[in-house]
Design an enzyme around this catalytic site. Sequence first.
Site, PDB file in Angstrom:
ATOM      1  N   ASP A 172       0.878  -1.157   0.000  1.00  0.00           N
ATOM      2  CA  ASP A 172       0.000   0.000   0.000  1.00  0.00           C
ATOM      3  C   ASP A 172       0.923   1.215   0.000  1.00  0.00           C
ATOM      4  O   ASP A 172       2.106   1.113   0.356  1.00  0.00           O
ATOM      5  CB  ASP A 172      -0.855  -0.060   1.282  1.00  0.00           C
ATOM      6  CG  ASP A 172      -1.630   1.208   1.552  1.00  0.00           C
ATOM      7  OD1 ASP A 172      -1.543   1.708   2.694  1.00  0.00           O
ATOM      8  OD2 ASP A 172      -2.296   1.710   0.641  1.00  0.00           O
ATOM      9  N   ASP A 232       0.032   5.139   0.883  1.00  0.00           N
ATOM     10  CA  ASP A 232      -0.103   6.123   1.962  1.00  0.00           C
ATOM     11  C   ASP A 232      -0.159   5.444   3.327  1.00  0.00           C
ATOM     12  O   ASP A 232      -0.980   4.560   3.553  1.00  0.00           O
ATOM     13  CB  ASP A 232      -1.354   6.979   1.741  1.00  0.00           C
ATOM     14  CG  ASP A 232      -1.268   7.796   0.458  1.00  0.00           C
ATOM     15  OD1 ASP A 232      -2.314   8.101  -0.122  1.00  0.00           O
ATOM     16  OD2 ASP A 232      -0.147   8.089   0.008  1.00  0.00           O
ATOM     17  N   TYR A 286      -5.729  14.030   2.756  1.00  0.00           N
ATOM     18  CA  TYR A 286      -5.205  13.407   1.519  1.00  0.00           C
ATOM     19  C   TYR A 286      -3.816  13.961   1.207  1.00  0.00           C
ATOM     20  O   TYR A 286      -3.434  15.025   1.702  1.00  0.00           O
ATOM     21  CB  TYR A 286      -6.165  13.626   0.340  1.00  0.00           C
ATOM     22  CG  TYR A 286      -7.515  12.965   0.567  1.00  0.00           C
ATOM     23  CD1 TYR A 286      -8.415  13.495   1.475  1.00  0.00           C
ATOM     24  CD2 TYR A 286      -7.861  11.801  -0.084  1.00  0.00           C
ATOM     25  CE1 TYR A 286      -9.631  12.881   1.730  1.00  0.00           C
ATOM     26  CE2 TYR A 286      -9.091  11.191   0.150  1.00  0.00           C
ATOM     27  CZ  TYR A 286      -9.959  11.730   1.057  1.00  0.00           C
ATOM     28  OH  TYR A 286     -11.151  11.120   1.313  1.00  0.00           O
TER      29      TYR A 286
HETATM   30  O1  LIG Z   1      -3.416   4.033   1.724  1.00  0.00           O
HETATM   31  P1  LIG Z   1      -3.594   4.203   0.207  1.00  0.00           P
HETATM   32  O2  LIG Z   1      -4.547   3.167  -0.378  1.00  0.00           O
HETATM   33  O3  LIG Z   1      -2.236   4.232  -0.531  1.00  0.00           O
HETATM   34  O4  LIG Z   1      -4.225   5.680  -0.024  1.00  0.00           O
HETATM   35  C1  LIG Z   1      -5.160   6.215   0.890  1.00  0.00           C
HETATM   36  C2  LIG Z   1      -5.520   7.586   0.344  1.00  0.00           C
HETATM   37  O5  LIG Z   1      -6.067   7.452  -0.951  1.00  0.00           O
HETATM   38  C3  LIG Z   1      -6.565   8.303   1.166  1.00  0.00           C
HETATM   39  O6  LIG Z   1      -7.668   7.414   1.368  1.00  0.00           O
HETATM   40  C4  LIG Z   1      -8.752   8.084   1.999  1.00  0.00           C
HETATM   41  O7  LIG Z   1      -9.810   7.144   2.145  1.00  0.00           O
HETATM   42  P2  LIG Z   1     -11.093   7.225   1.140  1.00  0.00           P
HETATM   43  O8  LIG Z   1     -10.556   6.861  -0.260  1.00  0.00           O
HETATM   44  O9  LIG Z   1     -11.611   8.634   1.199  1.00  0.00           O
HETATM   45  O10 LIG Z   1     -12.057   6.173   1.680  1.00  0.00           O
HETATM   46  C5  LIG Z   1      -8.353   8.618   3.375  1.00  0.00           C
HETATM   47  O11 LIG Z   1      -8.056   7.524   4.218  1.00  0.00           O
HETATM   48  C6  LIG Z   1      -7.102   9.502   3.263  1.00  0.00           C
HETATM   49  O12 LIG Z   1      -6.631   9.840   4.548  1.00  0.00           O
HETATM   50  C7  LIG Z   1      -6.024   8.797   2.495  1.00  0.00           C
HETATM   51  O13 LIG Z   1      -4.936   9.712   2.243  1.00  0.00           O
HETATM   52 MG   LIG Z   2      -2.678   3.332   3.361  1.00  0.00          MG
END
Ligand SMILES: O=P(O)(O)OC[C@@H](O)[C@H]1O[C@@H](OP(=O)(O)O)[C@@H](O)[C@@H](O)[C@@H]1O
Ligand SMILES: [Mg+2]
Length: 177
Positions: free
Chosen positions: A7, A9, A19
């Site tokens: 993964d 983030d 974000y």
């Molecule tokens: O952890 P990965 O998959 O690499 O990326 C997560 C991000 O796309 C964002 O995903 C969002 O969830 P929602 O997509 O809004 O449910 C939130 O959790 C944000 O804080 C986060 O930065």
């Molecule tokens: Mg993540």
Amino acid sequence: MKLLILDRDGVINYDSDAYIKSVAEWMPLPGSIEAIAQLSKAGWTVAVATNQSGIARGYYDLTTLDAMHARLRELVAEQGGEVGLIVYCPHGPDEGCDCRKPKPGMLKTIAAHYNVTLANVWFVGDSLGDLEAAKAVDSQPVLVKTGKGEKTQGKTLPVGTLIFDDLAAIAAELIHN
Ligand SMILES: O=P(O)(O)OC[C@@H](O)[C@H]1O[C@@H](OP(=O)(O)O)[C@@H](O)[C@@H](O)[C@@H]1O
Ligand SMILES: [Mg+2]
Ligand SMILES: [Zn+2]
């Protein structure tokens, strides 16, 4: 082949509830670049599967997202390693796509790209959706305590989930065992 899927983030870089909207906001977690480079130099293929609903939400565009991933590749290359396939889901939670975790579509894309099965392939994430995606395709769910990981650790995790402090600890485990 030795394939590890990450993964993004909260595993490779700091995450934010607001974000990660720019290259400037994309900041590697301590030791993560070195961990990826060491794994790569030890013969591991390191791929990435990341939800990026910020695209659908209009917070940033694909050019910016690509620039973040170019930065990741550049930093790992500076350490003598390389990053494999990076797959992202640009969709919003309500679009019903097949790629947004916890659906395993991105993991399947990576497996098809490398023509491998996902059985026992470690997928490292900080969110429950990451671990559920791994479980859905019989790969090995691995939780890191960085990003949202400590909060996720308090939830009911898929049976067999492995837990590590961070990506550096995972690299040490995989390279030295
Ligand atoms: O952890 P990965 O998959 O690499 O990326 C997560 C991000 O796309 C964002 O995903 C969002 O969830 P929602 O997509 O809004 O449910 C939130 O959790 C944000 O804080 C986060 O930065
Ligand atoms: Mg993540
Ligand atoms: Zn998608």
